[in-house]
Design a protein around this motif. Sequence first.
Motif, short mmCIF file in Angstrom:
data_model
loop_
_atom_site.label_atom_id
_atom_site.label_comp_id
_atom_site.label_asym_id
_atom_site.label_seq_id
_atom_site.Cartn_x
_atom_site.Cartn_y
_atom_site.Cartn_z
N PHE A 36 57.96 37.94 9.18
CA PHE A 36 59.17 37.77 9.97
C PHE A 36 59.06 36.49 10.78
N ARG A 37 60.21 35.85 11.02
CA ARG A 37 60.30 34.67 11.88
C ARG A 37 61.41 34.90 12.89
N GLY A 38 61.16 34.50 14.13
CA GLY A 38 62.19 34.67 15.16
C GLY A 38 61.63 34.41 16.53
N SER A 39 62.35 34.86 17.54
CA SER A 39 61.88 34.71 18.92
C SER A 39 60.78 35.74 19.19
N MET A 40 60.14 35.60 20.33
CA MET A 40 59.06 36.53 20.69
C MET A 40 59.59 37.97 20.76
N ASN A 41 60.73 38.17 21.39
CA ASN A 41 61.28 39.52 21.50
C ASN A 41 61.67 40.09 20.14
N GLU A 42 62.22 39.26 19.26
CA GLU A 42 62.58 39.73 17.92
C GLU A 42 61.35 40.13 17.13
N CYS A 43 60.26 39.38 17.30
CA CYS A 43 59.01 39.72 16.61
C CYS A 43 58.44 41.03 17.12
N TYR A 44 58.46 41.26 18.44
CA TYR A 44 57.99 42.54 18.97
C TYR A 44 58.86 43.69 18.48
N ASP A 45 60.19 43.49 18.46
CA ASP A 45 61.08 44.53 17.96
C ASP A 45 60.80 44.84 16.49
N TYR A 46 60.54 43.79 15.71
CA TYR A 46 60.23 43.98 14.30
C TYR A 46 58.97 44.82 14.12
N ILE A 47 57.92 44.49 14.87
CA ILE A 47 56.66 45.23 14.75
C ILE A 47 56.84 46.67 15.22
N LEU A 48 57.55 46.87 16.31
CA LEU A 48 57.72 48.23 16.82
C LEU A 48 58.54 49.11 15.88
N THR A 49 59.51 48.52 15.17
CA THR A 49 60.30 49.33 14.24
C THR A 49 59.61 49.48 12.90
N ARG A 50 58.88 48.48 12.46
CA ARG A 50 58.23 48.51 11.15
C ARG A 50 56.89 49.23 11.20
N TYR A 51 56.15 49.06 12.29
CA TYR A 51 54.82 49.66 12.45
C TYR A 51 54.78 50.43 13.77
#
Length: 56
Positions: A36-51
């Motif tokens: 994933f690529r994006g802002s810091m908050n988008e990356c944290y949201d991605y990790i929290l929803t995916r993992y």
Amino acid sequence: MYYVIRDSEKYPPSILKEDDYFQWYNPMKKDHRVEFRGSMNECYDYILTRYPNTRM
């Protein structure tokens, strides 16, 4: 820009700043996966929803 990097299936993903990514990884090698690529908050949201079981 931040990147969610996956080195191995047995390790949790990492969030790296763009400058650090190019310092530590060569995009031409296939030794890692950018999930994933994006802002810091988008990356944290991605990790929290995916993992959801990953502790940061």
